[in-house]
Design a protein around this motif. Structure first.
Motif, PDB file in Angstrom:
ATOM      1  N   TRP A 184      11.677  -8.532  -6.897  1.00 33.72           N
ATOM      2  CA  TRP A 184      11.533  -7.758  -8.134  1.00 33.72           C
ATOM      3  C   TRP A 184      10.432  -8.310  -9.034  1.00 33.72           C
ATOM      4  O   TRP A 184       9.730  -7.554  -9.707  1.00 33.72           O
ATOM      5  CB  TRP A 184      12.860  -7.734  -8.890  1.00 33.72           C
ATOM      6  N   ASP A 185      10.260  -9.641  -9.036  1.00 34.17           N
ATOM      7  CA  ASP A 185       9.214 -10.237  -9.862  1.00 34.17           C
ATOM      8  C   ASP A 185       7.822  -9.748  -9.461  1.00 34.17           C
ATOM      9  O   ASP A 185       6.948  -9.573 -10.312  1.00 34.17           O
ATOM     10  CB  ASP A 185       9.270 -11.767  -9.765  1.00 34.17           C
ATOM     11  N   ASP A 186       7.617  -9.535  -8.171  1.00 31.39           N
ATOM     12  CA  ASP A 186       6.307  -9.102  -7.676  1.00 31.39           C
ATOM     13  C   ASP A 186       6.199  -7.594  -7.531  1.00 31.39           C
ATOM     14  O   ASP A 186       5.156  -7.082  -7.116  1.00 31.39           O
ATOM     15  CB  ASP A 186       6.026  -9.749  -6.310  1.00 31.39           C
ATOM     16  N   GLN A 187       7.257  -6.857  -7.871  1.00 29.67           N
ATOM     17  CA  GLN A 187       7.297  -5.423  -7.608  1.00 29.67           C
ATOM     18  C   GLN A 187       6.160  -4.662  -8.287  1.00 29.67           C
ATOM     19  O   GLN A 187       5.607  -3.702  -7.728  1.00 29.67           O
ATOM     20  CB  GLN A 187       8.645  -4.848  -8.049  1.00 29.67           C
ATOM     21  N   TRP A 188       5.777  -5.085  -9.493  1.00 37.60           N
ATOM     22  CA  TRP A 188       4.733  -4.362 -10.213  1.00 37.60           C
ATOM     23  C   TRP A 188       3.419  -4.332  -9.443  1.00 37.60           C
ATOM     24  O   TRP A 188       2.653  -3.354  -9.532  1.00 37.60           O
ATOM     25  CB  TRP A 188       4.513  -4.991 -11.592  1.00 37.60           C
ATOM     26  N   ILE A 189       3.146  -5.393  -8.669  1.00 35.41           N
ATOM     27  CA  ILE A 189       1.908  -5.439  -7.880  1.00 35.41           C
ATOM     28  C   ILE A 189       1.860  -4.280  -6.898  1.00 35.41           C
ATOM     29  O   ILE A 189       0.790  -3.689  -6.661  1.00 35.41           O
ATOM     30  CB  ILE A 189       1.808  -6.776  -7.122  1.00 35.41           C
ATOM     31  N   PHE A 190       3.026  -3.923  -6.356  1.00 39.93           N
ATOM     32  CA  PHE A 190       3.084  -2.914  -5.303  1.00 39.93           C
ATOM     33  C   PHE A 190       3.194  -1.491  -5.840  1.00 39.93           C
ATOM     34  O   PHE A 190       3.329  -0.537  -5.064  1.00 39.93           O
ATOM     35  CB  PHE A 190       4.252  -3.243  -4.363  1.00 39.93           C
ATOM     36  N   TRP A 191       3.140  -1.360  -7.149  1.00 46.57           N
ATOM     37  CA  TRP A 191       3.004  -0.042  -7.791  1.00 46.57           C
ATOM     38  C   TRP A 191       1.641   0.090  -8.463  1.00 46.57           C
ATOM     39  O   TRP A 191       0.928   1.067  -8.236  1.00 46.57           O
ATOM     40  CB  TRP A 191       4.125   0.161  -8.817  1.00 46.57           C
ATOM     41  N   ILE A 247       0.816  -1.221   0.000  1.00 44.17           N
ATOM     42  CA  ILE A 247       0.000   0.000   0.000  1.00 44.17           C
ATOM     43  C   ILE A 247       0.848   1.268   0.000  1.00 44.17           C
ATOM     44  O   ILE A 247       0.341   2.357   0.265  1.00 44.17           O
ATOM     45  CB  ILE A 247      -1.042   0.040   1.144  1.00 44.17           C
ATOM     46  N   ASN A 248       2.117   1.118  -0.279  1.00 39.13           N
ATOM     47  CA  ASN A 248       3.063   2.236  -0.308  1.00 39.13           C
ATOM     48  C   ASN A 248       4.204   1.839  -1.249  1.00 39.13           C
ATOM     49  O   ASN A 248       5.098   1.085  -0.846  1.00 39.13           O
ATOM     50  CB  ASN A 248       3.588   2.526   1.094  1.00 39.13           C
ATOM     51  N   PRO A 249       4.189   2.321  -2.496  1.00 37.48           N
ATOM     52  CA  PRO A 249       5.229   1.907  -3.449  1.00 37.48           C
ATOM     53  C   PRO A 249       6.646   2.203  -2.978  1.00 37.48           C
ATOM     54  O   PRO A 249       7.567   1.437  -3.286  1.00 37.48           O
ATOM     55  CB  PRO A 249       4.878   2.715  -4.708  1.00 37.48           C
ATOM     56  N   ALA A 250       6.846   3.289  -2.247  1.00 39.26           N
ATOM     57  CA  ALA A 250       8.189   3.613  -1.759  1.00 39.26           C
ATOM     58  C   ALA A 250       8.667   2.560  -0.765  1.00 39.26           C
ATOM     59  O   ALA A 250       9.830   2.153  -0.790  1.00 39.26           O
ATOM     60  CB  ALA A 250       8.200   4.997  -1.112  1.00 39.26           C
ATOM     61  N   ARG A 251       7.769   2.104   0.103  1.00 40.01           N
ATOM     62  CA  ARG A 251       8.134   1.077   1.082  1.00 40.01           C
ATOM     63  C   ARG A 251       8.568  -0.205   0.373  1.00 40.01           C
ATOM     64  O   ARG A 251       9.578  -0.813   0.717  1.00 40.01           O
ATOM     65  CB  ARG A 251       6.924   0.815   1.996  1.00 40.01           C
ATOM     66  N   SER A 252       7.795  -0.627  -0.643  1.00 39.28           N
ATOM     67  CA  SER A 252       8.115  -1.855  -1.368  1.00 39.28           C
ATOM     68  C   SER A 252       9.373  -1.688  -2.213  1.00 39.28           C
ATOM     69  O   SER A 252      10.206  -2.599  -2.287  1.00 39.28           O
ATOM     70  CB  SER A 252       6.936  -2.247  -2.266  1.00 39.28           C
ATOM     71  N   PHE A 253       9.518  -0.534  -2.840  1.00 36.08           N
ATOM     72  CA  PHE A 253      10.676  -0.284  -3.706  1.00 36.08           C
ATOM     73  C   PHE A 253      11.967  -0.206  -2.904  1.00 36.08           C
ATOM     74  O   PHE A 253      12.980  -0.816  -3.284  1.00 36.08           O
ATOM     75  CB  PHE A 253      10.452   1.018  -4.480  1.00 36.08           C
ATOM     76  N   GLY A 254      11.944   0.514  -1.790  1.00 40.09           N
ATOM     77  CA  GLY A 254      13.154   0.642  -0.974  1.00 40.09           C
ATOM     78  C   GLY A 254      13.645  -0.694  -0.465  1.00 40.09           C
ATOM     79  O   GLY A 254      14.843  -0.997  -0.505  1.00 40.09           O
ATOM     80  N   ALA A 255      12.705  -1.544  -0.009  1.00 34.92           N
ATOM     81  CA  ALA A 255      13.091  -2.865   0.488  1.00 34.92           C
ATOM     82  C   ALA A 255      13.619  -3.745  -0.640  1.00 34.92           C
ATOM     83  O   ALA A 255      14.578  -4.501  -0.455  1.00 34.92           O
ATOM     84  CB  ALA A 255      11.895  -3.532   1.165  1.00 34.92           C
ATOM     85  N   ALA A 256      13.011  -3.645  -1.829  1.00 39.82           N
ATOM     86  CA  ALA A 256      13.458  -4.456  -2.965  1.00 39.82           C
ATOM     87  C   ALA A 256      14.853  -4.043  -3.425  1.00 39.82           C
ATOM     88  O   ALA A 256      15.674  -4.895  -3.792  1.00 39.82           O
ATOM     89  CB  ALA A 256      12.464  -4.334  -4.120  1.00 39.82           C
ATOM     90  N   VAL A 257      15.132  -2.749  -3.423  1.00 37.85           N
ATOM     91  CA  VAL A 257      16.439  -2.261  -3.861  1.00 37.85           C
ATOM     92  C   VAL A 257      17.545  -2.791  -2.949  1.00 37.85           C
ATOM     93  O   VAL A 257      18.585  -3.275  -3.426  1.00 37.85           O
ATOM     94  CB  VAL A 257      16.463  -0.723  -3.888  1.00 37.85           C
ATOM     95  N   ILE A 258      17.339  -2.723  -1.652  1.00 35.56           N
ATOM     96  CA  ILE A 258      18.383  -3.154  -0.716  1.00 35.56           C
ATOM     97  C   ILE A 258      18.475  -4.673  -0.629  1.00 35.56           C
ATOM     98  O   ILE A 258      19.562  -5.255  -0.592  1.00 35.56           O
ATOM     99  CB  ILE A 258      18.138  -2.544   0.677  1.00 35.56           C
TER     100      ILE A 258
END
Length: 287
Positions: free
Chosen positions: A248-255, A230-241
């Motif tokens: 990354w495969d599921d990242q699109w769901i969180f955007w 429910i927060n793309p920044a939260r999901s993106f930041g965790a995926a990057v680190i």
């Protein structure tokens, strides 16, 4: 001669404030780029998102370590804060950070919230883009701090990254993110509605409180499905680190999910609840 004293019931009347619907924010406001208030707000969004990710991801990692049966023994299942504690960490931090930054940046701390407010013409496109960039960078730095302080645990317990849980389809995960973000952004619009503040001016409403509770309740419902983005920044930041394929495969769901949910919430509030499309701008006084 004595006078009869009659006790009269005290009648308290609440009068609503005069209300004028604020004009929509310009889509492109180049003058904003020359104002310190914009950059101060962007810095506030960066720091707030950094603190949000640091506290919440550290809570997730700490819980997984404390409840690890290979570490904690037979009572591991009862150790740590549990899912309820994780939900409180997310909701509580949003309450604190929105309270601290609302007067500076509006306390978005979430690209989906910023996107919804952009669609409702509450912020300009320039401000929205700078906020989203600051939020994503803050999230990366916040998760980076967690990894730097407890690298072994971070890698062992999944880095707090959002991933679709086994047994759930991508459609289910997407729906969970859409509905969860709708609840959050709908609450943001309702809690910060200036018309409501004018009508209920006699009631001390603390907007960050219902927003924090919305985050808390959504986490209770969707942690088992997606870990709750429910927060793309939260999901993106965790995926990057964390930087693993599954994240990354599921990242699109969180955007896609949060942006759709935010758009629906903005349209619902503006054109159904507020009926903005059918009412001219003007003065409003509550009866």
């Amino acid at each position: 001669m004595g006078k009869d004293v009659e006790a009269a019931a005290e009648v308290v009347e609440f009068t609503a404030k005069d209300y004028t619907d604020p004009p929509p924010a310009p889509l492109i406001d180049a003058e904003e780029l020359g104002k310190w208030s914009l950059y101060r707000a962007v810095i506030a969004e960066f720091i707030a998102t950094l603190l949000f990710l640091y506290i919440t991801v550290a809570t997730v990692i700490g819980y997984k370590h404390q409840s690890d049966p290979n570490v904690g023994g037979t009572d591991a299942a009862c150790s740590g804060v549990g899912i309820l504690g994780i939900a409180w960490a997310f909701g509580g931090m949003i309450f604190i950070l929105v309270y601290c930054t609302a007067g500076i940046s509006g306390g978005h701390i979430n690209p989906a919230v910023t996107f919804g407010l952009l669609l409702a013409r509450k912020v300009s496109l320039i401000r929205a883009l700078l906020y989203m960039i600051a939020q994503c960078l803050g999230a990366i730095c916040g998760v980076g701090l967690v990894k730097s302080f407890q690298k072994a645990y971070y890698n062992r317990y999944g880095g707090g990254a959002n991933e679709l849980s086994s047994g759930y389809s991508k459609g289910t995960g997407l729906a969970a993110e859409i509905i969860g973000t709708f609840v959050l952004v709908y609450t943001v619009f309702s809690a910060t509605d200036p018309k409501r503040n004018a009508r209920d001016s006699h009631v001390p409403v603390l907007a960050p409180l219902p927003i924090g509770f919305a985050v808390f309740m959504v986490h209770l419902a969707t942690i088992p499905i997606t870990g709750t983005g429910i927060n793309p920044a939260r999901s993106f930041g965790a995926a990057v680190i964390y930087n693993e394929d599954k994240a990354w495969d599921d990242q699109w769901i969180f955007w896609v999910g949060p942006f759709i949910g935010a758009a629906i919430a903005a349209a619902y509030h503006q054109y159904v609840l507020r009926a903005s499309a059918g009412k001219p701008l003007g003065s409003y006084r509550s009866g």
